[in-house]
Design a protein around this motif. Structure first.
Motif, PDB file in Angstrom:
ATOM      1  N   LYS A   1     -30.868  52.122  64.883  1.00 37.24           N
ATOM      2  CA  LYS A   1     -30.980  53.475  64.928  1.00 37.24           C
ATOM      3  C   LYS A   1     -30.559  53.923  63.581  1.00 37.24           C
ATOM      4  O   LYS A   1     -31.300  54.541  62.740  1.00 37.24           O
ATOM      5  N   VAL A   2     -29.484  53.011  63.126  1.00 42.63           N
ATOM      6  CA  VAL A   2     -29.042  53.384  61.525  1.00 42.63           C
ATOM      7  C   VAL A   2     -30.153  52.966  60.755  1.00 42.63           C
ATOM      8  O   VAL A   2     -30.441  53.614  59.705  1.00 42.63           O
ATOM      9  N   MET A   3     -30.606  51.758  60.732  1.00 46.75           N
ATOM     10  CA  MET A   3     -31.827  51.101  59.924  1.00 46.75           C
ATOM     11  C   MET A   3     -33.148  52.102  59.849  1.00 46.75           C
ATOM     12  O   MET A   3     -33.865  52.404  58.827  1.00 46.75           O
ATOM     13  N   SER A   4     -33.254  52.759  60.908  1.00 45.60           N
ATOM     14  CA  SER A   4     -34.372  53.663  60.824  1.00 45.60           C
ATOM     15  C   SER A   4     -34.241  54.866  60.240  1.00 45.60           C
ATOM     16  O   SER A   4     -35.146  55.591  59.746  1.00 45.60           O
ATOM     17  N   GLN A   5     -32.795  55.223  59.975  1.00 43.83           N
ATOM     18  CA  GLN A   5     -32.558  56.538  59.293  1.00 43.83           C
ATOM     19  C   GLN A   5     -32.280  56.430  57.969  1.00 43.83           C
ATOM     20  O   GLN A   5     -31.902  57.386  57.041  1.00 43.83           O
ATOM     21  N   GLU A   6     -32.076  55.023  57.464  1.00 44.55           N
ATOM     22  CA  GLU A   6     -32.079  54.580  55.908  1.00 44.55           C
ATOM     23  C   GLU A   6     -33.167  54.788  55.425  1.00 44.55           C
ATOM     24  O   GLU A   6     -34.137  53.974  55.499  1.00 44.55           O
ATOM     25  N   SER A   7     -33.532  56.041  54.557  1.00 41.29           N
ATOM     26  CA  SER A   7     -34.964  56.234  54.039  1.00 41.29           C
ATOM     27  C   SER A   7     -35.169  55.259  52.616  1.00 41.29           C
ATOM     28  O   SER A   7     -36.202  54.860  52.486  1.00 41.29           O
ATOM     29  N   GLN A   8     -34.055  54.808  52.263  1.00 39.92           N
ATOM     30  CA  GLN A   8     -34.107  53.906  51.049  1.00 39.92           C
ATOM     31  C   GLN A   8     -34.107  52.207  51.472  1.00 39.92           C
ATOM     32  O   GLN A   8     -34.232  51.184  50.518  1.00 39.92           O
ATOM     33  N   PHE A   9     -33.957  52.072  52.955  1.00 30.39           N
ATOM     34  CA  PHE A   9     -33.951  50.856  53.150  1.00 30.39           C
ATOM     35  C   PHE A   9     -34.941  50.320  53.972  1.00 30.39           C
ATOM     36  O   PHE A   9     -35.181  50.835  55.229  1.00 30.39           O
ATOM     37  N   ASN A  10     -35.710  49.029  54.056  1.00 27.13           N
ATOM     38  CA  ASN A  10     -36.634  48.751  55.073  1.00 27.13           C
ATOM     39  C   ASN A  10     -36.319  47.219  55.059  1.00 27.13           C
ATOM     40  O   ASN A  10     -36.559  46.219  54.283  1.00 27.13           O
ATOM     41  N   ILE A  11     -35.914  46.858  56.521  1.00 26.81           N
ATOM     42  CA  ILE A  11     -35.415  45.387  56.653  1.00 26.81           C
ATOM     43  C   ILE A  11     -36.773  44.419  56.569  1.00 26.81           C
ATOM     44  O   ILE A  11     -36.529  43.447  56.327  1.00 26.81           O
ATOM     45  N   HIS A  12     -37.822  44.956  56.854  1.00 22.81           N
ATOM     46  CA  HIS A  12     -39.146  43.888  56.770  1.00 22.81           C
ATOM     47  C   HIS A  12     -39.193  43.866  55.280  1.00 22.81           C
ATOM     48  O   HIS A  12     -39.803  42.606  55.058  1.00 22.81           O
ATOM     49  N   ASP A  13     -39.199  44.756  54.478  1.00 23.67           N
ATOM     50  CA  ASP A  13     -39.448  44.220  53.034  1.00 23.67           C
ATOM     51  C   ASP A  13     -38.539  43.436  52.507  1.00 23.67           C
ATOM     52  O   ASP A  13     -38.911  42.558  51.657  1.00 23.67           O
ATOM     53  N   ARG A  14     -37.288  43.465  53.023  1.00 24.79           N
ATOM     54  CA  ARG A  14     -36.283  42.644  52.474  1.00 24.79           C
ATOM     55  C   ARG A  14     -36.553  41.003  53.078  1.00 24.79           C
ATOM     56  O   ARG A  14     -36.165  40.064  52.254  1.00 24.79           O
ATOM     57  N   LEU A  15     -37.080  41.100  54.456  1.00 20.45           N
ATOM     58  CA  LEU A  15     -37.207  39.831  54.711  1.00 20.45           C
ATOM     59  C   LEU A  15     -38.520  39.235  54.151  1.00 20.45           C
ATOM     60  O   LEU A  15     -38.558  37.920  54.225  1.00 20.45           O
ATOM     61  N   GLN A  16     -39.529  39.956  53.560  1.00 23.11           N
ATOM     62  CA  GLN A  16     -40.497  39.533  52.862  1.00 23.11           C
ATOM     63  C   GLN A  16     -40.180  39.008  51.705  1.00 23.11           C
ATOM     64  O   GLN A  16     -40.679  37.944  51.102  1.00 23.11           O
ATOM     65  N   LYS A  17     -39.078  39.471  51.133  1.00 22.82           N
ATOM     66  CA  LYS A  17     -38.595  39.024  49.699  1.00 22.82           C
ATOM     67  C   LYS A  17     -38.040  37.506  49.822  1.00 22.82           C
ATOM     68  O   LYS A  17     -38.206  36.804  49.197  1.00 22.82           O
ATOM     69  N   LEU A  18     -37.117  37.485  51.077  1.00 25.40           N
ATOM     70  CA  LEU A  18     -36.549  36.245  51.440  1.00 25.40           C
ATOM     71  C   LEU A  18     -37.610  35.209  51.737  1.00 25.40           C
ATOM     72  O   LEU A  18     -37.445  34.089  51.203  1.00 25.40           O
TER      73      LEU A  18
END
Length: 331
Positions: A258-275
């Motif tokens: 829920k917290v991740m979905s509310q973070e407009s400046q943060f996308n976990i999928h983009d971060r994992l793509q970087k990794l």
């Protein structure tokens, strides 16, 4: 992109007296403080705080210990591509908490690539940190106890040397990963059995606590969320402290998703793509190299990766214990 098949493989406890790891650790259980316990004083006992004082594992200490205690190590090694720790993964995902540029090294041994930060073997925590930096450790004393529902022992000094580590496996794109991360405790309401038993490990609901300062914008939210995501933590506890180090309001437990979905400046999928992109580059560079005594060093600068032109011979004591090298060669 997602991290799939995330699994807690084992839990290890670091013993500062013997400077060694042991299985079936004393896991701590999360409890919600009662209303009568507030305010929680995070400065309490600061004068007796025990820093790490050099008590920490070398870069691949956990991985070596874990692999050498596996019932079928060869089978596991044949299906793994990368060995890392969570801190290195966070850097690759864009964490810039401790600077914009970090130096790393990759070593390939029997087909598996081991990646570390060059800072990992140099722990400067020999002295007691400033009081505000000890708040997260003191806060854990109030909410994590030896048995479900037990009262906390907040009169005892915080001993930062004592740590429990989890070994996690997961798949990211085409790569299978094995990585380590510190574990605070679990949210289970009933006592767990022998944590050396894989079936008991499946029952562990790992828990985490975050300390924020009241009135300050939480710029560390992405880091905290990435830490929780990689540690398989679904529920996050948030404690807000005032300028006097007191937690006056009840600790809030929220859903990580829920917290991740509310973070407009943060996308976990983009971060994992970087990794994944960085791991791909490392894999290509290391494709024809396999020597436990040499490593390829590189720098992360913003989102770019700068490799050195040659391999570097690893200075003693090296990345791996000779016992581990002999063990893998024997396999």
């Amino acid at each position: 992109m997602d991290l799939v098949d995330l699994k807690l493989e084992n839990l290890w406890e670091y013993d500062p007296d013997t400077k060694s790891l042991k299985g079936n650790p004393q896991i701590l259980y999360y409890r919600q403080p009662r209303a009568t316990e507030y305010p929680l004083d995070l400065k309490k006992g600061y004068r007796r705080y025990i820093p790490r004082n050099g008590n920490f594992l070398r870069a691949f200490g956990l991985v070596q210990h874990h692999v050498m205690h596996l019932p079928k190590p060869r089978q596991v090694l044949e299906h793994m591509d990368f060995f890392l720790n969570r801190g290195t993964m966070l850097k690759f995902m864009g964490d810039r908490t401790y600077g914009k540029e970090t130096n790393f090294a990759a070593c390939r041994f029997k087909g598996c690539i081991y990646v570390r930060s060059l800072q990992e073997d140099h722990d400067e925590r020999y002295t007691v940190p400033c009081v505000a930096k000890t708040y997260p450790f003191k806060a854990r004393q109030y909410v994590f106890t030896r048995y479900p529902g037990a009262l906390p022992r907040t009169d005892a000094p915080v001993d930062e040397r004592k740590q429990v580590y989890g070994m996690f496996s997961a798949k990211l794109g085409s790569f299978r990963l094995l990585y380590s991360a510190e574990v605070s405790g679990v949210s289970n309401k009933e006592p767990l059995g022998d944590l050396n038993d894989p079936e008991v490990l499946k029952k562990c609901h790992l828990a985490s606590l975050k300390v924020d300062k009241e009135g300050r914008r939480n710029n560390s939210a992405p880091l905290w969320l990435m830490q929780s995501y990689l540690g398989g933590i679904d529920q996050l506890a948030i404690a807000n402290t005032n300028e006097r180090g007191l937690v006056c309001r009840p600790i809030e437990v929220v859903s990580c998703a829920k917290v991740m979905s509310q973070e407009s400046q943060f996308n976990i999928h983009d971060r994992l793509q970087k990794l994944h992109k960085i791991l791909e580059e490392i894999n290509i560079k290391m494709s024809n190299k396999d020597n436990p005594h040499q490593e390829l060093r590189f720098k992360m600068r913003q989102d770019s990766i700068l490799f050195e032109n040659r391999l570097t011979s690893i200075e003693p004591p090296g990345n791996f214990d000779q016992q581990f090298i002999d063990f893998i060669n024997h396999l």
